[in-house]
Each structure stands twice: as C-alpha cells, then as structure tokens.
Design a protein around this motif. Sequence first.
Motif, PDB file in Angstrom:
ATOM      1  N   ALA A   1     -10.520  -0.473   7.628  1.00 50.11           N
ATOM      2  CA  ALA A   1      -9.370   0.438   7.751  1.00 50.11           C
ATOM      3  C   ALA A   1      -9.470   1.257   9.032  1.00 50.11           C
ATOM      4  O   ALA A   1      -8.503   1.390   9.796  1.00 50.11           O
ATOM      5  N   ARG A   2     -10.654   1.781   9.273  1.00 50.65           N
ATOM      6  CA  ARG A   2     -10.859   2.628  10.448  1.00 50.65           C
ATOM      7  C   ARG A   2     -10.779   1.798  11.745  1.00 50.65           C
ATOM      8  O   ARG A   2     -10.085   2.171  12.684  1.00 50.65           O
TER       9      ARG A   2
ATOM     10  N   PHE B   1      -7.133  -0.639  11.894  1.00 48.44           N
ATOM     11  CA  PHE B   1      -5.848   0.035  11.814  1.00 48.44           C
ATOM     12  C   PHE B   1      -5.837   1.384  12.539  1.00 48.44           C
ATOM     13  O   PHE B   1      -5.026   1.577  13.443  1.00 48.44           O
TER      14      PHE B   1
ATOM     15  N   GLU C   1       3.526   1.176   7.482  1.00 52.98           N
ATOM     16  CA  GLU C   1       2.550   0.239   6.921  1.00 52.98           C
ATOM     17  C   GLU C   1       3.194  -0.787   5.992  1.00 52.98           C
ATOM     18  O   GLU C   1       3.989  -0.473   5.131  1.00 52.98           O
TER      19      GLU C   1
ATOM     20  N   ASN D   1      -6.001   2.409   3.928  1.00 51.42           N
ATOM     21  CA  ASN D   1      -5.609   2.693   5.318  1.00 51.42           C
ATOM     22  C   ASN D   1      -4.971   4.082   5.423  1.00 51.42           C
ATOM     23  O   ASN D   1      -5.183   4.802   6.402  1.00 51.42           O
TER      24      ASN D   1
ATOM     25  N   THR E   1      -6.456   7.194   7.677  1.00 54.00           N
ATOM     26  CA  THR E   1      -5.606   7.855   8.673  1.00 54.00           C
ATOM     27  C   THR E   1      -5.524   9.352   8.394  1.00 54.00           C
ATOM     28  O   THR E   1      -5.651  10.193   9.299  1.00 54.00           O
TER      29      THR E   1
ATOM     30  N   TYR F   1       0.880  -0.785  10.878  1.00 53.01           N
ATOM     31  CA  TYR F   1      -0.256  -1.464  10.240  1.00 53.01           C
ATOM     32  C   TYR F   1       0.305  -2.687   9.518  1.00 53.01           C
ATOM     33  O   TYR F   1       0.948  -2.554   8.473  1.00 53.01           O
TER      34      TYR F   1
ATOM     35  N   ASP G   1      -0.512  -5.307   7.288  1.00 55.38           N
ATOM     36  CA  ASP G   1      -1.642  -5.530   6.379  1.00 55.38           C
ATOM     37  C   ASP G   1      -1.173  -6.185   5.082  1.00 55.38           C
ATOM     38  O   ASP G   1      -1.443  -5.690   3.986  1.00 55.38           O
TER      39      ASP G   1
END
Length: 222
Positions: free
Chosen positions: A39-40, A43, A59, A67, A71, A154, A156
């Motif tokens: 995630a870090r 994204f 997203e 995610n 954030t 994002y 995803d």
Amino acid sequence: MERAAESPSIIETPDGSRTAFNARFGEAYGSRHGAQTQARHVFVEGTETHRHPAPRVLEIGFGLGVNFRATLADTAARGVPLQYVAYEFDPAPVGWLREVSKNEPGAEHPAWQAALAQWPNGPVEVRAENVHLTVHVADVLNADLPQNWATALYLDGFSPSRNPEVWTPQFVSRLAGTLAPGGILGTYSAAGHVRRSLEAAGLTVERRPGAPGKRECLRAVR
Ligand SMILES: C[S@@+](CC[C@H](N)C(=O)[O-])C[C@H]1O[C@@H](n2cnc3c(N)ncnc32)[C@H](O)[C@@H]1O
C-alpha cells in the motif's frame, strides 16, 4: 507479532500486516508478501501522494481500506488535508476491515473509526478533522467519474486475469480523464497490456521496482 486467526479468511503477511481472501475472485485483497508495504510503496509513494500538500485520491476499489489507511496515516502525520473518493461494488464484511486494521497505520484516526461505524450501509461519507472520505458502493464501470480531479489514482482491482473489466483500454482511457494535469496513476500490475493501455490513454508510463514479491510496478503521469 499478533496472531490474526479470528476469521479463516484473514491472512497474516510477512511485514506483520494482514489481508483477506476473496472467494468470489479467488484472490487476496492485498499482497501476501506484505499488504501494508505494498500500500505504501505502490500507491502512496508510487503516486507521490506522500509529498503532495493536499492530495485528492481516486481509488478503484476500496477493498479492506488498506490503501486508504496508509494514505490517511501519511497525511495525518504531515498535517495536510486529504480528499479520498473510492468505488467498491462488493463491500467486505466490516469484521474483516476491523481485524485487518487492528494496530495498523491510520486505525486510530477518527476518519477510519467513522468509516467503520458506517460500513457498509450504502455510500460511506465521512468528514473528520481535515479528511473527506467518500466510498461509493457501486460498479465503477457505470459510474460518473470526476473529471480532471485526482492528484492520484490508485488502480487496485483484482488481477487482470480475474477482474479484466477494470483493466481494459476503454476503461483505462476513461480513468485517464479523472486525473488532474500532473496527476499520477499507480498500480501494482506491470503487465504489458496494462502498460500499453496507459500509454494509449496518453499517459507517460514509468516502470518502478515492485513491492516485495513483484519485480516491477507502474506509475503513469498525466
Ligand atoms: C485488490 S482489491 C482492493 C484492495 C484495496 N484497495 C485495499 O486497500 O484494501 C480489489 C477491490 O476492487 C473491487 N472491485 C473490482 N471490480 C470492481 C468494479 N467494477 N467496481 C467496483 N469495485 C470493484 C473488489 O470488490 C475488491 O474489493
């Protein structure tokens, strides 16, 4: 490290964070090699959101909110506002969101707590401190997407082989229009057809080293 075996769907990952297995798509929501790390890296950092003074994130799809929390933890630590709009057509059980988020970044933030309290009865709309989160419970393919808005996108979905609709050239080209000039799309996929779709949509594509378990991932700039 805390054990996470309350639900058989929950998967503990090597960085100590958790994800869950989605039976409908036959795939985990996040990376089994480190959900929080992905995630870090892919994204938040992949879209330069960690440097943005006022990120507006779009997203596809919200999943377990990993995610979002990554954030949120970043913007809260930097003291900058966050606008976050996500789509999710098959909300996961709230118990999974709770269990996956336990003791993880962003979990104590009032915006996450408010999202859990609303989940998943219709759209989620949270305003807490300087965070505005909207989760549309809808199929993103039919959504009226914001135009020229996102500083970060994002992408995803589940993998292109299992969830192909959100990776088609047609849909990717619609997604490109949601980015503000200079906005950046980040995705864990490095598949050649995804890269070509991003390029065909007029974005400048860059391959980056992937999160653990993946050689490469992509960023695409408008
Ligand atoms: C890989 S998971 C996302 C994980 C999530 N970003 C997180 O941080 O936990 C993919 C998600 O996209 C959702 N999804 C797939 N196709 C979609 C569609 N057409 N519209 C809305 N959501 C979709 C799935 O239900 C699933 O929750």
